[in-house]
Design a protein around this motif. Structure first.
Motif, PDB file in Angstrom:
ATOM      1  N   TRP A 130       0.856  -1.200   0.000  1.00 19.28           N
ATOM      2  CA  TRP A 130       0.000   0.000   0.000  1.00 19.28           C
ATOM      3  C   TRP A 130       0.892   1.250   0.000  1.00 19.28           C
ATOM      4  O   TRP A 130       0.691   2.163  -0.812  1.00 19.28           O
ATOM      5  N   VAL A 131       1.902   1.269   0.863  1.00 24.56           N
ATOM      6  CA  VAL A 131       2.836   2.399   0.875  1.00 24.56           C
ATOM      7  C   VAL A 131       3.554   2.485  -0.476  1.00 24.56           C
ATOM      8  O   VAL A 131       3.705   3.565  -1.045  1.00 24.56           O
ATOM      9  N   ALA A 132       3.966   1.319  -1.017  1.00 20.25           N
ATOM     10  CA  ALA A 132       4.638   1.315  -2.324  1.00 20.25           C
ATOM     11  C   ALA A 132       3.757   1.982  -3.373  1.00 20.25           C
ATOM     12  O   ALA A 132       4.235   2.769  -4.206  1.00 20.25           O
ATOM     13  N   GLY A 133       2.452   1.691  -3.333  1.00 13.39           N
ATOM     14  CA  GLY A 133       1.516   2.280  -4.290  1.00 13.39           C
ATOM     15  C   GLY A 133       1.323   3.772  -4.065  1.00 13.39           C
ATOM     16  O   GLY A 133       1.065   4.521  -5.011  1.00 13.39           O
ATOM     17  N   GLN A 134       1.430   4.197  -2.807  1.00 17.76           N
ATOM     18  CA  GLN A 134       1.314   5.630  -2.517  1.00 17.76           C
ATOM     19  C   GLN A 134       2.541   6.381  -3.031  1.00 17.76           C
ATOM     20  O   GLN A 134       2.428   7.484  -3.567  1.00 17.76           O
ATOM     21  N   VAL A 135       3.713   5.749  -2.868  1.00 19.99           N
ATOM     22  CA  VAL A 135       4.961   6.378  -3.306  1.00 19.99           C
ATOM     23  C   VAL A 135       5.020   6.420  -4.833  1.00 19.99           C
ATOM     24  O   VAL A 135       5.467   7.398  -5.422  1.00 19.99           O
ATOM     25  N   ALA A 136       4.597   5.331  -5.466  1.00 18.84           N
ATOM     26  CA  ALA A 136       4.684   5.232  -6.925  1.00 18.84           C
ATOM     27  C   ALA A 136       3.344   4.807  -7.506  1.00 18.84           C
ATOM     28  O   ALA A 136       3.174   3.666  -7.943  1.00 18.84           O
ATOM     29  N   PRO A 137       2.363   5.711  -7.509  1.00 21.26           N
ATOM     30  CA  PRO A 137       1.049   5.334  -8.033  1.00 21.26           C
ATOM     31  C   PRO A 137       1.158   5.013  -9.526  1.00 21.26           C
ATOM     32  O   PRO A 137       2.057   5.516 -10.195  1.00 21.26           O
ATOM     33  N   GLU A 138       0.293   4.146 -10.014  1.00 20.11           N
ATOM     34  CA  GLU A 138       0.269   3.781 -11.441  1.00 20.11           C
ATOM     35  C   GLU A 138       1.435   2.879 -11.848  1.00 20.11           C
ATOM     36  O   GLU A 138       1.518   2.471 -13.000  1.00 20.11           O
ATOM     37  N   GLN A 139       2.368   2.629 -10.939  1.00 14.89           N
ATOM     38  CA  GLN A 139       3.496   1.771 -11.292  1.00 14.89           C
ATOM     39  C   GLN A 139       3.175   0.336 -10.895  1.00 14.89           C
ATOM     40  O   GLN A 139       2.353   0.087 -10.022  1.00 14.89           O
ATOM     41  N   ARG A 140       3.892  -0.597 -11.530  1.00 18.56           N
ATOM     42  CA  ARG A 140       3.590  -2.009 -11.297  1.00 18.56           C
ATOM     43  C   ARG A 140       4.373  -2.577 -10.119  1.00 18.56           C
ATOM     44  O   ARG A 140       5.431  -2.080  -9.747  1.00 18.56           O
ATOM     45  N   ILE A 141       3.837  -3.657  -9.561  1.00 19.60           N
ATOM     46  CA  ILE A 141       4.542  -4.457  -8.558  1.00 19.60           C
ATOM     47  C   ILE A 141       5.019  -5.711  -9.287  1.00 19.60           C
ATOM     48  O   ILE A 141       4.237  -6.312 -10.042  1.00 19.60           O
ATOM     49  N   VAL A 142       6.254  -6.126  -9.083  1.00 19.39           N
ATOM     50  CA  VAL A 142       6.675  -7.415  -9.629  1.00 19.39           C
ATOM     51  C   VAL A 142       7.281  -8.272  -8.518  1.00 19.39           C
ATOM     52  O   VAL A 142       7.829  -7.755  -7.546  1.00 19.39           O
ATOM     53  N   GLY A 143       7.116  -9.566  -8.671  1.00 17.53           N
ATOM     54  CA  GLY A 143       7.669 -10.504  -7.701  1.00 17.53           C
ATOM     55  C   GLY A 143       7.883 -11.825  -8.411  1.00 17.53           C
ATOM     56  O   GLY A 143       7.330 -12.039  -9.495  1.00 17.53           O
TER      57      GLY A 143
END
Ligand code: PLP
Length: 456
Positions: A130-143
């Motif tokens: 959630w914090v990652a999305g706040q810092v970089a909205p519209e960007q993807r998560i990869v794992g």
């Protein structure tokens, strides 16, 4: 069950606790003891319907009994039932949470941070993403494709796109595949798993850091399972050692005290390297508030009510067993790791088993397949299932897991293994320190079960 010192110790500690509330007017007992006794007898009878998770012959899933001090401290805290949402509801236990989390953070080498306990690793990962999305909205998560299955689901809840990166034949994120994905762009955060749930694989965090220099992204380390192995680098092989040595460079870390930290369920932990991310949680405080000593846990947590008892249990456990290299706690982890290496060694010397082709386990989880005859993968899967059942009949409880065939029979050999289809394998999580001393008895049962199944 082992002789339990907890009831006697708990009753003494309960007296000490009650004395502190002595000045208050007395209350009548709150319940009918006879009815309670009856219901508890029924409850005990129902609870007998379980695998013996506390016993070293339970060597299947990630289940580790809480330390007696954790059970006692948790039960003691139940006299108060504090809520660590806020200091009002959990005065002492909020303070204990802050201290206990500080000790976990010291293990990772941070001096400044923002962090707190959560009810689970999943919720801790949710907060981190959630914090990652706040810092970089519209960007993807990869794992990696071996990352915990909840990362994809969490990303969907957060409405962030998630992309899966192939894993190598030991279950680690494939670094070339990651770079190819980074070149495609719009990657805000890479989830790096240090200790995958299936096989305990350790993603190459040190090499991913080098990619961060070039491509720029957040790194979230999911060390829900493996985080405590930071304490025993000497027991790990070089690639895993290098990954754990780099853990402090992550932007966020999740660790589960209820996995390897000897805690009852209900204890995860999320940590952020930059305390300023507290601004995302804020409703009515300036973010500088979050670096102050008067941290108010409900102000930096997505959850509202949380068990103060979980913090009390963790605090007490870490007081008895400090999280430092060379400690009794570290030796306990190393014993499980040694048990895993010993089981792997025995499997490799015995042609009734097909171990991971690429080498021994990276942590304390061992996986192996049944041998392959005439490229009959279905038969190998069935045999793993049969050995699992035959072990259970001997009170040895293992687990089953689906893994790529190519991890056991490398592609390109004439056996026809495919890199995608999976095979049912046996899996053993050797996370109890006692597993080391019990390996002989575990092996005897496994060997006998195997003999019964294969007629060998
Ligand atoms: C167990 C685990 C999780 C999920 O944590 P819970 O506490 O079960 O919610 C996430 N990631 C990894 C790597 C895990 O092993």
């Amino acid at each position: 069950m082992p002789l339990d010192p907890v009831p006697a110790l708990l009753s003494r500690a309960t007296e000490l606790l009650e004395q502190q509330f002595d000045p208050l007017p007395k209350l009548a007992p709150g319940c009918d003891t006879h009815a309670l006794e009856q219901v508890l007898a029924d409850t005990a009878s129902r609870l007998g319907d379980n695998y013996p998770y506390f016993h070293p012959l339970y060597a299947g899933q990630m289940l580790k009994p809480p330390h007696p001090v954790a059970r006692a401290a948790y039960a003691l805290a139940m006299q108060i039932n504090p809520n660590n949402h806020a200091r009002d509801g959990g005065r002492a236990s909020s303070e204990m949470e802050i201290e206990a989390v500080g000790e976990i953070v010291r293990m990772f080498g941070w001096s400044e941070f923002l962090g707190h306990l959560t009810s689970s690793g999943t919720i801790a990962n949710l907060e981190a993403l959630w914090v990652a999305g706040q810092v970089a909205p519209e960007q993807r998560i990869v794992g990696s494709e071996q990352a915990h299955y909840t990362h994809r689901r969490i990303s969907a809840v957060l409405k962030l796109d998630f992309a899966s990166i192939p894993a190598d034949n030991r279950g680690r994120m494939d670094i070339d595949a990651l770079e190819a994905e980074l070149r495609r762009g719009k990657v805000g955060t890479v989830v790096v798993t240090l200790g995958t749930t299936a096989v305990g694989a350790v993603d190459p965090l040190d090499r991913i850091l080098a990619l961060r220099e070039r491509y720029g992204f957040r790194i979230h380390v999911d060390a829900a399972y493996g985080g405590y192995f930071t304490l025993i680098p000497e027991a790990l092989e070089e690639p895993a050692r290098r990954a754990f040595a780099a853990i402090g460079h992550a932007d966020s870390i999740v660790i589960d005290p209820h996995k390897h930290g000897l805690q009852p369920y209900g204890c995860g932990c999320v940590l952020f390297r930059d305390p300023a991310v507290g601004r995302f949680y804020r409703h009515d405080s300036p973010y500088t508030y979050f670096t102050s000593k008067q941290l108010h846990l409900g102000e930096i947590s997505l959850e509202c009510s949380r068990a103060g008892a979980a913090a009390v249990a963790l605090w007490a456990t870490q007081r008895l067993l400090p999280l430092v290299p060379g400690s009794a706690f570290a030796r306990g982890l190393a014993a499980g790791r040694a048990a895993a290496m010993e089981l792997d060694r025995r499997l490799r010397q015995d042609d009734r088993f097909a171990p991971l082709a690429a080498g021994p386990p990276e942590l304390d989880i061992v996986v192996w397949a049944a041998p392959l005859h005439g490229a009959d993968f279905r038969k190998a899967s069935q045999q793993a299932q049969d050995v699992f059942d035959a072990c259970a009949a001997r009170d040895l409880h293992l687990a089953l897991v689906q893994l790529p065939q190519s991890w056991f029979w490398p592609v390109g050999q004439e056996n026809g293994a495919d890199s995608r289809p999976s095979v049912t394998c046996l899996r053993s999580v050797l996370m109890k320190p006692e597993h080391q001393a019990w390996m002989g008895r575990i092996w005897e049962r496994l060997s006998a079960a195997c003999a019964e199944v294969s007629g060998q």
